[in-house]
Design a protein around this motif. Sequence first.
Motif, PDB file in Angstrom:
ATOM      1  N   LEU A 341      14.514  76.612  56.901  1.00  0.00           N
ATOM      2  CA  LEU A 341      14.408  75.178  56.671  1.00  0.00           C
ATOM      3  C   LEU A 341      14.743  74.941  55.206  1.00  0.00           C
ATOM      4  O   LEU A 341      14.136  75.553  54.322  1.00  0.00           O
ATOM      5  CB  LEU A 341      12.998  74.661  56.978  1.00  0.00           C
ATOM      6  CG  LEU A 341      12.446  74.904  58.383  1.00  0.00           C
ATOM      7  CD1 LEU A 341      11.056  74.285  58.520  1.00  0.00           C
ATOM      8  CD2 LEU A 341      13.379  74.358  59.451  1.00  0.00           C
ATOM      9  N   PHE A 342      15.702  74.072  54.956  1.00  0.00           N
ATOM     10  CA  PHE A 342      16.116  73.763  53.590  1.00  0.00           C
ATOM     11  C   PHE A 342      15.719  72.318  53.277  1.00  0.00           C
ATOM     12  O   PHE A 342      16.190  71.384  53.929  1.00  0.00           O
ATOM     13  CB  PHE A 342      17.627  73.935  53.427  1.00  0.00           C
ATOM     14  CG  PHE A 342      18.123  75.326  53.711  1.00  0.00           C
ATOM     15  CD1 PHE A 342      17.814  76.375  52.860  1.00  0.00           C
ATOM     16  CD2 PHE A 342      18.894  75.588  54.835  1.00  0.00           C
ATOM     17  CE1 PHE A 342      18.266  77.660  53.117  1.00  0.00           C
ATOM     18  CE2 PHE A 342      19.355  76.863  55.100  1.00  0.00           C
ATOM     19  CZ  PHE A 342      19.039  77.912  54.238  1.00  0.00           C
ATOM     20  N   TYR A 343      14.869  72.162  52.275  1.00  0.00           N
ATOM     21  CA  TYR A 343      14.355  70.842  51.899  1.00  0.00           C
ATOM     22  C   TYR A 343      14.856  70.515  50.501  1.00  0.00           C
ATOM     23  O   TYR A 343      14.591  71.254  49.546  1.00  0.00           O
ATOM     24  CB  TYR A 343      12.828  70.862  51.943  1.00  0.00           C
ATOM     25  CG  TYR A 343      12.168  69.518  51.724  1.00  0.00           C
ATOM     26  CD1 TYR A 343      12.632  68.368  52.344  1.00  0.00           C
ATOM     27  CD2 TYR A 343      11.043  69.408  50.900  1.00  0.00           C
ATOM     28  CE1 TYR A 343      12.014  67.148  52.156  1.00  0.00           C
ATOM     29  CE2 TYR A 343      10.412  68.191  50.707  1.00  0.00           C
ATOM     30  CZ  TYR A 343      10.902  67.062  51.334  1.00  0.00           C
ATOM     31  OH  TYR A 343      10.287  65.847  51.143  1.00  0.00           O
ATOM     32  N   PHE A 344      15.585  69.422  50.369  1.00  0.00           N
ATOM     33  CA  PHE A 344      16.240  69.108  49.101  1.00  0.00           C
ATOM     34  C   PHE A 344      16.344  67.594  48.951  1.00  0.00           C
ATOM     35  O   PHE A 344      16.105  66.832  49.898  1.00  0.00           O
ATOM     36  CB  PHE A 344      17.637  69.741  49.052  1.00  0.00           C
ATOM     37  CG  PHE A 344      18.538  69.322  50.184  1.00  0.00           C
ATOM     38  CD1 PHE A 344      19.432  68.275  50.050  1.00  0.00           C
ATOM     39  CD2 PHE A 344      18.474  69.983  51.415  1.00  0.00           C
ATOM     40  CE1 PHE A 344      20.243  67.878  51.102  1.00  0.00           C
ATOM     41  CE2 PHE A 344      19.282  69.594  52.476  1.00  0.00           C
ATOM     42  CZ  PHE A 344      20.170  68.541  52.319  1.00  0.00           C
ATOM     43  N   ASN A 345      16.716  67.160  47.750  1.00  0.00           N
ATOM     44  CA  ASN A 345      16.891  65.728  47.541  1.00  0.00           C
ATOM     45  C   ASN A 345      18.365  65.354  47.514  1.00  0.00           C
ATOM     46  O   ASN A 345      19.228  66.147  47.121  1.00  0.00           O
ATOM     47  CB  ASN A 345      16.214  65.267  46.249  1.00  0.00           C
ATOM     48  CG  ASN A 345      16.871  65.808  44.993  1.00  0.00           C
ATOM     49  OD1 ASN A 345      16.407  66.782  44.419  1.00  0.00           O
ATOM     50  ND2 ASN A 345      17.956  65.175  44.541  1.00  0.00           N
ATOM     51  N   LEU A 346      18.653  64.155  47.980  1.00  0.00           N
ATOM     52  CA  LEU A 346      19.984  63.584  47.852  1.00  0.00           C
ATOM     53  C   LEU A 346      20.095  62.966  46.457  1.00  0.00           C
ATOM     54  O   LEU A 346      19.133  62.398  45.950  1.00  0.00           O
ATOM     55  CB  LEU A 346      20.218  62.515  48.921  1.00  0.00           C
ATOM     56  CG  LEU A 346      20.013  62.951  50.375  1.00  0.00           C
ATOM     57  CD1 LEU A 346      20.263  61.773  51.314  1.00  0.00           C
ATOM     58  CD2 LEU A 346      20.910  64.114  50.734  1.00  0.00           C
ATOM     59  N   PRO A 347      21.258  63.056  45.822  1.00  0.00           N
ATOM     60  CA  PRO A 347      21.370  62.562  44.441  1.00  0.00           C
ATOM     61  C   PRO A 347      21.373  61.046  44.367  1.00  0.00           C
ATOM     62  O   PRO A 347      21.773  60.348  45.305  1.00  0.00           O
ATOM     63  CB  PRO A 347      22.716  63.134  43.985  1.00  0.00           C
ATOM     64  CG  PRO A 347      23.503  63.290  45.235  1.00  0.00           C
ATOM     65  CD  PRO A 347      22.507  63.660  46.300  1.00  0.00           C
ATOM     66  N   LEU A 348      20.924  60.546  43.244  1.00  0.00           N
ATOM     67  CA  LEU A 348      21.056  59.128  42.955  1.00  0.00           C
ATOM     68  C   LEU A 348      22.514  58.798  42.677  1.00  0.00           C
ATOM     69  O   LEU A 348      23.337  59.684  42.426  1.00  0.00           O
ATOM     70  CB  LEU A 348      20.208  58.760  41.732  1.00  0.00           C
ATOM     71  CG  LEU A 348      18.684  58.794  41.911  1.00  0.00           C
ATOM     72  CD1 LEU A 348      18.007  58.667  40.557  1.00  0.00           C
ATOM     73  CD2 LEU A 348      18.232  57.676  42.830  1.00  0.00           C
TER      74      LEU A 348
END
Length: 386
Positions: A341-348
């Motif tokens: 499971l890869f949990y990351f943020n999308l860029p602004l």
Amino acid sequence: MGYGVKLVKIIEKHVELDFPLGHHLHCLIAQIPNRLRRRDHLFKLENAEEQWRMVQSVLDLVAAGDGNLKRLHFLMFPEISVPLSRFDEMLSTIEQRFRPNTVTMFGLEQITLEQYRALLIRFHADNAEALECVEHDVDSGDILAMPVNWCCVAIKESTGKVRVFLEAKTHPFRGEEFLDKDHDLYRGRHFYLFRGEPACFNFMTIICLDYLYRDLYSSNIKQIIDHSNRLFFTMRQSLDALFVIQCNPKPEHRSYREVLSGFYGEYLEDTPGVRETVTVFGNCSDESEIQGVRCAPCYGISFVAISAKHKMLPYQEREFSSDDFDGAPVCRLRFSSGTRLFYFNLPLHHELDPRSSRVPLKVHAVLRWAGEEWVKVGDGEGQASA
């Protein structure tokens, strides 16, 4: 226009998603294995109950919201990864246990066009235009027995209401094509472009090779670019994210690099509608098997691509790395191939923070499957701090 000549239709849908303004959004890719066998000319999961236990474990994790999973906005499962028999249970879990403002994208076992049509009728309130496309095709010939590779985008709006959108894959891989036309894959006729409001976040979900499809008359990706450009020129909005769910044995084939180069390169004209688009490819893991497909290594390597106008230096960890996809005009966050499971943020939006020191994509957690549960990859195993 008859069934033989197809131009994909982009259908805009307004959805109530009250995402936090000025803060990045979070995505979880469930890179789980797919083991598929052909039964009655349809690709089915070899062990549906075992697969459901793994899918359910991810749903339980998201529903519990431990750590910062309470902040999850987008959840991706691979193409053909959810048992058809568990479709209603999947929707029930999303409705009863997920938080508002959550988008869940998942592919299901293949069905016939007759079954797909029945589901469009069942969820007619959200799929009326898609049903019209199918009815037009059905009226053109005896095709109800054709296989359909399909996915669901279940959106739990800010009000708590769950909306269910269905799409059919527009282009088959070689295992879905046959000389016998009745057993050839049905070509989907539409994509949804979701207009999230009031947060003003626009996104699409498509299935694997739909990203690459082109013929003498058109290409899917060019239509997406043109539609997004019209959105920019008429409303000063753009396509913020494009999610591609996959069951792809060759996730780094050069054709993906070529299309990404065309998508982000702006070589021949400005494309402001997709300039800041985040493209997320969510694949199944390297433990996957598809009957009739032989390759090594196979599957895995989910990744995120953004324009090279962002600043991302090359970086290497055991579970993920960053690069430019062999010289493409992109910054790529490339994940490993295992069951994770890869949990990351999308860029602004890039222009809001152009400092070269600002890293636009950050990995918040990597979890591995430990037989019965998901375990966070610890320090020294490739984990980056949030």
